[in-house]
Design a protein around this motif. Structure first.
Motif, PDB file in Angstrom:
ATOM      1  N   UNK A 127      38.454  55.061  37.804  1.00  0.00           N
ATOM      2  CA  UNK A 127      37.884  52.873  37.865  1.00  0.00           C
ATOM      3  C   UNK A 127      38.636  52.386  37.731  1.00  0.00           C
ATOM      4  N   UNK A 128      39.855  52.176  37.639  1.00  0.00           N
ATOM      5  CA  UNK A 128      40.444  50.575  36.864  1.00  0.00           C
ATOM      6  C   UNK A 128      40.914  50.730  38.077  1.00  0.00           C
ATOM      7  N   UNK A 129      41.585  49.267  38.470  1.00  0.00           N
ATOM      8  CA  UNK A 129      42.479  49.003  39.745  1.00  0.00           C
ATOM      9  C   UNK A 129      43.732  48.750  39.159  1.00  0.00           C
ATOM     10  N   UNK A 130      44.437  48.998  39.982  1.00  0.00           N
ATOM     11  CA  UNK A 130      45.743  49.473  39.510  1.00  0.00           C
ATOM     12  C   UNK A 130      46.659  49.209  40.501  1.00  0.00           C
ATOM     13  N   UNK A 131      48.322  49.264  40.153  1.00  0.00           N
ATOM     14  CA  UNK A 131      49.494  48.554  40.469  1.00  0.00           C
ATOM     15  C   UNK A 131      50.339  48.627  40.323  1.00  0.00           C
ATOM     16  N   UNK A 132      51.593  49.679  41.569  1.00  0.00           N
ATOM     17  CA  UNK A 132      52.851  50.531  40.406  1.00  0.00           C
ATOM     18  C   UNK A 132      53.825  49.212  41.147  1.00  0.00           C
ATOM     19  N   UNK A 133      54.361  47.912  39.996  1.00  0.00           N
ATOM     20  CA  UNK A 133      55.266  47.941  40.385  1.00  0.00           C
ATOM     21  C   UNK A 133      56.549  48.244  40.832  1.00  0.00           C
ATOM     22  N   UNK A 134      57.456  47.208  41.113  1.00  0.00           N
ATOM     23  CA  UNK A 134      59.039  47.337  41.214  1.00  0.00           C
ATOM     24  C   UNK A 134      59.546  47.661  39.030  1.00  0.00           C
ATOM     25  N   UNK A 135      59.764  48.556  39.606  1.00  0.00           N
ATOM     26  CA  UNK A 135      60.688  48.261  37.928  1.00  0.00           C
ATOM     27  C   UNK A 135      61.536  47.238  38.061  1.00  0.00           C
ATOM     28  N   UNK A 136      61.529  46.579  36.467  1.00  0.00           N
ATOM     29  CA  UNK A 136      62.104  45.878  36.219  1.00  0.00           C
ATOM     30  C   UNK A 136      63.704  46.067  35.222  1.00  0.00           C
ATOM     31  N   UNK A 145      65.324  39.755  42.399  1.00  0.00           N
ATOM     32  CA  UNK A 145      63.950  39.368  41.594  1.00  0.00           C
ATOM     33  C   UNK A 145      62.883  38.213  42.410  1.00  0.00           C
ATOM     34  N   UNK A 146      63.482  37.752  43.324  1.00  0.00           N
ATOM     35  CA  UNK A 146      61.846  37.000  43.666  1.00  0.00           C
ATOM     36  C   UNK A 146      61.711  38.037  44.636  1.00  0.00           C
ATOM     37  N   UNK A 147      61.732  39.097  45.672  1.00  0.00           N
ATOM     38  CA  UNK A 147      61.105  39.519  45.988  1.00  0.00           C
ATOM     39  C   UNK A 147      60.041  40.796  44.768  1.00  0.00           C
ATOM     40  N   UNK A 148      60.642  41.200  43.811  1.00  0.00           N
ATOM     41  CA  UNK A 148      59.870  41.587  42.180  1.00  0.00           C
ATOM     42  C   UNK A 148      58.760  40.600  41.948  1.00  0.00           C
ATOM     43  N   UNK A 149      59.147  39.832  42.197  1.00  0.00           N
ATOM     44  CA  UNK A 149      58.592  38.549  41.507  1.00  0.00           C
ATOM     45  C   UNK A 149      56.860  38.763  42.464  1.00  0.00           C
ATOM     46  N   UNK A 150      57.223  39.628  44.296  1.00  0.00           N
ATOM     47  CA  UNK A 150      56.674  38.671  44.962  1.00  0.00           C
ATOM     48  C   UNK A 150      55.419  39.616  43.919  1.00  0.00           C
ATOM     49  N   UNK A 151      55.301  40.839  43.729  1.00  0.00           N
ATOM     50  CA  UNK A 151      54.517  42.255  44.019  1.00  0.00           C
ATOM     51  C   UNK A 151      53.747  41.717  42.642  1.00  0.00           C
ATOM     52  N   UNK A 152      54.826  41.445  41.682  1.00  0.00           N
ATOM     53  CA  UNK A 152      54.338  41.290  40.139  1.00  0.00           C
ATOM     54  C   UNK A 152      53.686  40.105  39.463  1.00  0.00           C
ATOM     55  N   UNK A 153      53.562  39.395  40.771  1.00  0.00           N
ATOM     56  CA  UNK A 153      52.386  38.305  40.670  1.00  0.00           C
ATOM     57  C   UNK A 153      51.063  38.570  40.905  1.00  0.00           C
ATOM     58  N   UNK A 154      50.918  39.871  41.529  1.00  0.00           N
ATOM     59  CA  UNK A 154      50.015  40.658  41.262  1.00  0.00           C
ATOM     60  C   UNK A 154      48.744  40.731  40.160  1.00  0.00           C
ATOM     61  N   UNK A 155      49.831  40.578  38.840  1.00  0.00           N
ATOM     62  CA  UNK A 155      49.337  41.558  37.838  1.00  0.00           C
ATOM     63  C   UNK A 155      47.789  40.233  37.402  1.00  0.00           C
ATOM     64  N   UNK A 156      47.906  39.212  37.915  1.00  0.00           N
ATOM     65  CA  UNK A 156      47.261  38.356  36.965  1.00  0.00           C
ATOM     66  C   UNK A 156      46.268  37.935  38.094  1.00  0.00           C
ATOM     67  N   UNK A 157      46.436  38.549  39.649  1.00  0.00           N
ATOM     68  CA  UNK A 157      45.011  38.144  40.246  1.00  0.00           C
ATOM     69  C   UNK A 157      43.873  38.580  40.150  1.00  0.00           C
ATOM     70  N   UNK A 158      42.652  37.762  40.705  1.00  0.00           N
ATOM     71  CA  UNK A 158      41.317  37.961  39.780  1.00  0.00           C
ATOM     72  C   UNK A 158      41.797  39.067  40.399  1.00  0.00           C
ATOM     73  N   UNK A 159      40.043  39.324  39.763  1.00  0.00           N
ATOM     74  CA  UNK A 159      39.252  40.845  39.324  1.00  0.00           C
ATOM     75  C   UNK A 159      38.326  40.715  40.703  1.00  0.00           C
ATOM     76  N   UNK A 160      38.728  42.699  41.498  1.00  0.00           N
ATOM     77  CA  UNK A 160      38.127  42.253  42.671  1.00  0.00           C
ATOM     78  C   UNK A 160      36.927  42.935  43.062  1.00  0.00           C
TER      79      UNK A 160
END
Length: 160
Positions: A127-136, A145-160
Protein backbone atom coordinates in the motif's frame (compact mmCIF):
# COMPACT_ATOMS: atom_id res chain seq x y z
CA UNK A 1 29.99 -10.65 5.79
CA UNK A 2 29.78 -6.89 5.47
CA UNK A 3 27.15 -5.20 7.63
CA UNK A 4 25.27 -2.08 6.48
CA UNK A 5 24.41 1.15 8.27
CA UNK A 6 21.60 1.87 10.73
CA UNK A 7 18.44 3.49 9.40
CA UNK A 8 17.96 7.25 9.60
CA UNK A 9 14.30 7.55 10.62
CA UNK A 10 12.09 9.20 13.19
CA UNK A 11 8.42 9.35 14.14
CA UNK A 12 7.77 12.11 11.57
CA UNK A 13 9.37 10.34 8.57
CA UNK A 14 6.90 10.25 5.68
CA UNK A 15 9.30 9.36 2.86
CA UNK A 16 12.23 6.95 2.93
CA UNK A 17 14.94 6.52 0.31
CA UNK A 18 16.31 2.99 0.20
CA UNK A 19 19.67 2.30 -1.39
CA UNK A 20 20.95 -1.21 -2.02
CA UNK A 21 24.01 -1.51 0.24
CA UNK A 22 26.69 1.04 1.19
CA UNK A 23 29.83 1.18 -0.94
CA UNK A 24 33.32 0.82 0.47
CA UNK A 25 33.71 4.58 1.10
CA UNK A 26 30.41 4.71 3.00
CA UNK A 27 31.16 1.62 5.07
CA UNK A 28 34.61 2.96 5.94
CA UNK A 29 33.23 6.40 6.91
CA UNK A 30 30.08 4.92 8.50
CA UNK A 31 28.10 7.48 6.53
CA UNK A 32 25.53 7.17 3.79
CA UNK A 33 26.74 8.20 0.33
CA UNK A 34 30.29 9.08 1.41
CA UNK A 35 31.93 8.62 -2.01
CA UNK A 36 32.74 12.13 -3.23
CA UNK A 37 31.53 11.40 -6.78
CA UNK A 38 28.18 9.99 -5.69
CA UNK A 39 25.49 12.51 -6.66
CA UNK A 40 23.10 11.63 -3.81
CA UNK A 41 23.66 14.72 -1.63
CA UNK A 42 23.79 17.03 -4.64
CA UNK A 43 20.51 15.62 -6.01
CA UNK A 44 18.75 15.87 -2.66
CA UNK A 45 20.09 19.40 -2.17
CA UNK A 46 18.29 20.39 -5.36
CA UNK A 47 15.14 18.45 -4.44
CA UNK A 48 14.64 20.01 -0.99
CA UNK A 49 16.26 23.38 -1.72
CA UNK A 50 18.95 23.15 0.95
CA UNK A 51 22.76 23.10 0.48
CA UNK A 52 23.23 19.61 1.96
CA UNK A 53 26.52 19.17 0.10
CA UNK A 54 27.97 22.11 2.04
CA UNK A 55 26.93 20.75 5.45
CA UNK A 56 28.58 18.32 7.82
CA UNK A 57 27.15 14.81 7.81
CA UNK A 58 25.16 15.10 11.05
CA UNK A 59 23.59 18.36 9.89
CA UNK A 60 22.66 16.74 6.56
CA UNK A 61 20.78 14.02 8.40
CA UNK A 62 19.09 16.55 10.67
CA UNK A 63 17.92 18.56 7.65
CA UNK A 64 16.64 15.43 5.86
CA UNK A 65 14.63 14.43 8.91
CA UNK A 66 13.29 17.99 9.14
CA UNK A 67 11.92 17.43 5.62
CA UNK A 68 10.42 14.12 6.85
CA UNK A 69 12.83 12.09 4.66
CA UNK A 70 14.63 9.02 5.98
CA UNK A 71 17.43 6.81 4.65
CA UNK A 72 18.18 3.12 4.75
CA UNK A 73 19.14 0.22 2.51
CA UNK A 74 17.34 -2.86 1.25
CA UNK A 75 20.29 -5.11 2.17
CA UNK A 76 21.38 -5.55 5.80
CA UNK A 77 24.48 -7.66 5.15
CA UNK A 78 26.24 -9.30 2.23
CA UNK A 79 29.53 -10.41 0.76
CA UNK A 80 31.01 -8.12 -1.87
CA UNK A 81 34.38 -7.25 -3.36
CA UNK A 82 34.49 -3.56 -4.26
CA UNK A 83 31.44 -1.30 -4.32
CA UNK A 84 29.42 -2.41 -7.34
CA UNK A 85 25.93 -3.80 -6.75
CA UNK A 86 26.66 -6.46 -9.36
CA UNK A 87 29.28 -7.92 -7.00
CA UNK A 88 26.83 -8.42 -4.10
CA UNK A 89 26.60 -12.04 -2.97
CA UNK A 90 24.66 -13.75 -0.19
CA UNK A 91 22.50 -10.68 0.42
CA UNK A 92 20.42 -10.62 3.59
CA UNK A 93 17.46 -8.22 3.47
CA UNK A 94 16.77 -5.63 6.13
CA UNK A 95 13.77 -6.24 8.37
CA UNK A 96 11.37 -3.60 7.12
CA UNK A 97 8.97 -3.86 10.04
CA UNK A 98 11.37 -1.31 11.57
CA UNK A 99 10.03 1.27 9.11
CA UNK A 100 6.48 0.93 10.37
CA UNK A 101 7.46 0.83 14.05
CA UNK A 102 9.67 3.93 13.84
CA UNK A 103 7.81 5.85 11.15
CA UNK A 104 4.03 5.34 11.40
CA UNK A 105 3.36 8.20 8.94
CA UNK A 106 5.45 6.66 6.15
CA UNK A 107 3.59 6.70 2.85
CA UNK A 108 6.26 6.84 0.10
CA UNK A 109 9.21 4.50 -0.41
CA UNK A 110 11.81 5.53 -2.99
CA UNK A 111 14.55 3.27 -4.31
CA UNK A 112 17.97 4.62 -5.30
CA UNK A 113 18.70 2.49 -8.36
CA UNK A 114 17.64 -0.80 -9.90
CA UNK A 115 19.14 -3.11 -7.29
CA UNK A 116 17.18 -1.56 -4.44
CA UNK A 117 14.25 -1.22 -6.84
CA UNK A 118 13.91 -5.01 -6.86
CA UNK A 119 12.03 -4.56 -3.57
CA UNK A 120 9.54 -2.09 -5.06
CA UNK A 121 6.74 -4.59 -5.66
CA UNK A 122 6.81 -5.70 -2.02
CA UNK A 123 6.20 -2.13 -0.84
CA UNK A 124 3.62 -1.21 -3.46
CA UNK A 125 1.68 -4.41 -2.62
CA UNK A 126 1.69 -3.27 1.03
CA UNK A 127 0.00 0.00 0.00
CA UNK A 128 2.94 2.39 -0.12
CA UNK A 129 3.52 4.86 -2.93
CA UNK A 130 6.76 3.79 -4.59
CA UNK A 131 9.29 5.39 -6.90
CA UNK A 132 12.38 3.79 -8.45
CA UNK A 133 14.98 6.51 -8.97
CA UNK A 134 17.90 6.54 -11.37
CA UNK A 135 20.96 5.64 -9.31
CA UNK A 136 23.02 8.44 -7.80
CA UNK A 137 26.10 6.23 -8.07
CA UNK A 138 29.08 7.44 -10.12
CA UNK A 139 28.93 4.03 -11.84
CA UNK A 140 25.56 4.99 -13.36
CA UNK A 141 26.57 7.49 -16.01
CA UNK A 142 23.79 6.73 -18.52
CA UNK A 143 21.85 9.84 -17.47
CA UNK A 144 22.92 13.41 -16.93
CA UNK A 145 22.51 15.03 -13.53
CA UNK A 146 19.66 17.16 -14.88
CA UNK A 147 17.82 14.13 -16.27
CA UNK A 148 18.22 12.31 -12.95
CA UNK A 149 16.95 15.38 -11.13
CA UNK A 150 13.72 15.37 -13.17
CA UNK A 151 12.89 12.00 -11.63
CA UNK A 152 14.35 12.74 -8.18
CA UNK A 153 12.09 15.80 -7.85
CA UNK A 154 9.15 13.37 -7.65
CA UNK A 155 10.37 12.32 -4.19
CA UNK A 156 8.64 15.31 -2.63
CA UNK A 157 5.52 15.52 -4.81
CA UNK A 158 2.33 15.83 -2.77
CA UNK A 159 0.74 12.62 -1.59
CA UNK A 160 -1.60 11.15 -4.20
Amino acid sequence: MLVGLSPVLDQQTRIVILGSFPGEASLSAKRYYAHPRNQFWRLLSAVIGEPLSDMGYDERLTRLLAHQIGLWDTIAACKREGSLDAAIRQAQANEFGVLLRHSPHLFRVCFNGKTSGKSEQRFSAAGFETLVLPSSSPAYAHMSFDDKLLVWNKIVEPKR
